[in-house]
Design an enzyme around this catalytic site. Structure first.
Site, PDB file in Angstrom:
ATOM      1  N   TYR A 109      -9.110  -1.758  -1.895  1.00  0.00           N
ATOM      2  CA  TYR A 109      -8.922  -1.192  -2.564  1.00  0.00           C
ATOM      3  C   TYR A 109      -9.043  -1.165  -3.406  1.00  0.00           C
ATOM      4  O   TYR A 109      -8.473  -2.177  -4.375  1.00  0.00           O
ATOM      5  CB  TYR A 109      -7.709  -1.564  -1.617  1.00  0.00           C
ATOM      6  CG  TYR A 109      -6.174  -1.052  -2.434  1.00  0.00           C
ATOM      7  CD1 TYR A 109      -5.331   0.415  -1.768  1.00  0.00           C
ATOM      8  CD2 TYR A 109      -5.263  -0.866  -3.754  1.00  0.00           C
ATOM      9  CE1 TYR A 109      -4.580   1.119  -2.319  1.00  0.00           C
ATOM     10  CE2 TYR A 109      -4.516  -0.463  -3.903  1.00  0.00           C
ATOM     11  CZ  TYR A 109      -4.017   0.530  -3.349  1.00  0.00           C
ATOM     12  OH  TYR A 109      -2.762   1.240  -4.725  1.00  0.00           O
ATOM     13  N   GLU A 197      -4.794   5.798  -8.414  1.00  0.00           N
ATOM     14  CA  GLU A 197      -5.489   4.620  -6.785  1.00  0.00           C
ATOM     15  C   GLU A 197      -7.273   4.813  -6.470  1.00  0.00           C
ATOM     16  O   GLU A 197      -7.356   6.240  -5.887  1.00  0.00           O
ATOM     17  CB  GLU A 197      -4.888   4.816  -6.211  1.00  0.00           C
ATOM     18  CG  GLU A 197      -4.478   4.260  -4.554  1.00  0.00           C
ATOM     19  CD  GLU A 197      -3.331   4.763  -3.782  1.00  0.00           C
ATOM     20  OE1 GLU A 197      -2.680   3.660  -3.070  1.00  0.00           O
ATOM     21  OE2 GLU A 197      -3.541   5.971  -2.959  1.00  0.00           O
TER      22      GLU A 197
END
Length: 395
Positions: A109, A197
């Site tokens: 992530y 992101e």
């Protein structure tokens, strides 16, 4: 402003972020053509909507044949995809992204967000990719790595290397991960983004680091100088009420309550919503008509609020400084006479030309409830909405 995955990847690729090869399609036939042009033996067909959690909702399909690509595209296009972020109404899929599906060994992530509290860009990373950051924070809080970037110098290579080593990458992977992080930061800074992101950022068997998914959000106030980004806006993915509000330069956010709010000033709008809650009601929206609330703009605000079928009462709260109460009152009367205002209306005026505004309201002959204070106005709106709700249930 949000953009689609394929658009985010296109922007990030311009800053040196490696992504799998892919192409956008608007029909099943075009999806098959994209797969043949991309080559390979495995493809991912992804629904392009402004929402996370697409995979769990059936918005991502792995395909091994052209027939499977066609079937996946046919299943997604034109349908409403309901995820944990869209609400029960979902979002319609008007385009898909066909991407070469490459095998990978690890998922990571990586996120860049604007931390308004410290007025810095905050980088968040975790070795647990493929999960929502909220899930990672809840289940593995010790695995979250964070770096706050000093804006005077920007993200430095040594900071990116610390994150990469903290994620357990080897030397080859570290150098590529550093290039990815530096590219993401430059894209964030140079395009006036508020969020970047990559989830997941994957590591392949040959030590490549690829952005398998990408999301970007941008500061609406900076779009005037980012025309290339502004052109990527997809109004079909936005609340139609907010799109209509933008056309009239109204600041609007739809909520779940039943009392429509028309207020001048963001702070006063927040206070108005708080008073409605304090009085036992629930606001249906945040709406700031701004300092230049002309009768035309007030009428536009009424049309916008009335487009929400959940609204059972409307509260107009104006504290006039630059604005004038008589202007607002004229707009209220004009809206009531030209529109079908079939819900109770409460008006509270204060400030410049307050007396003139009250006279216009009283002499209009319209069933408008006047209030002297915000507390009284909020209570009157809650009571009126409750009465309207009972009448609707009785009928």
């Amino acid at each position: 402003m949000d953009i689609h995955e394929y658009q985010a990847k296109e922007l990030l690729a311009n800053f040196g972020v490696a992504t799998p090869r892919g192409a956008v399609a608007y029909s099943p036939d075009q999806a098959v053509y994209c797969a043949t042009e991309l080559g390979g033996w495995h493809w991912a067909v992804k629904a392009q909507v402004h929402s996370g959690g697409r995979g769990k909702a059936g918005g991502v399909k792995l395909c091994k044949t052209y027939n499977e690509v066609r079937a996946a595209a046919n299943e997604m296009l034109g349908k409403h995809l309901v995820t944990n972020q869209t609400g029960p109404e979902g979002k319609v899929v008007q385009r898909i992204y066909v991407e070469v599906a490459e095998p990978f060994e690890r998922e990571i992530y990586l996120g860049f967000v604007l931390d308004r509290k410290v007025e810095r860009v905050r980088i968040i990373a975790s070795r647990f990719g493929g999960m929502e950051i909220e899930e990672i924070a809840k289940e593995h809080p010790e695995e979250i790595l964070q770096v706050v970037v000093e804006p005077a110098v920007g993200l430095q290579a040594f900071e990116a290397r610390e994150i990469a080593f903290g994620l357990g990458l080897n030397l080859k992977q570290v150098s590529r991960a550093v290039a990815t992080m530096l590219g993401c930061y430059r894209a964030f800074r140079d395009l006036d983004a508020t969020m970047v992101e990559i989830n997941p950022l994957v590591v392949t068997k040959d030590d490549r680091v690829l952005a398998l998914d990408a999301k970007m959000s941008f500061d609406d106030n900076a779009l005037f100088r980012r025309s290339s980004v502004a052109d990527m806006r997809d109004h079909s993915q936005e609340d139609p009420r907010e799109v209509q509000a933008a056309e009239h330069n109204l600041n609007y956010v739809g909520l779940d309550g039943d009392i429509g709010c028309i207020v001048n000033g963001a702070g006063l709008a927040m206070a108005t919503m708080d008073m409605i809650k304090y009085a036992g009601g629930s606001p249906a929206n945040f709406l700031d008509v701004g300092g230049g609330a002309s009768p035309e703009r007030v009428a536009a605000a009424f049309r916008l609020v009335l487009s929400d079928r959940n609204v059972k009462a409307i509260l107009v709260n104006v504290f006039a400084g630059i604005n004038r109460c008589d202007w607002v009152a004229e707009g209220v009367v004009q809206a009531c006479r030209s529109l079908d205002v079939n819900v109770p209306l409460v008006v509270r005026l204060a400030g410049t030309n307050y007396e003139a505004g009250r006279d216009i309201i009283e002499k209009s002959g319209l069933p408008i409830i006047s209030a002297d204070t915000l507390a009284n106005a909020a209570q009157a709106a809650v009571t009126a909405a409750s009465g309207a709700g009972k009448q609707a249930r009785a009928s």
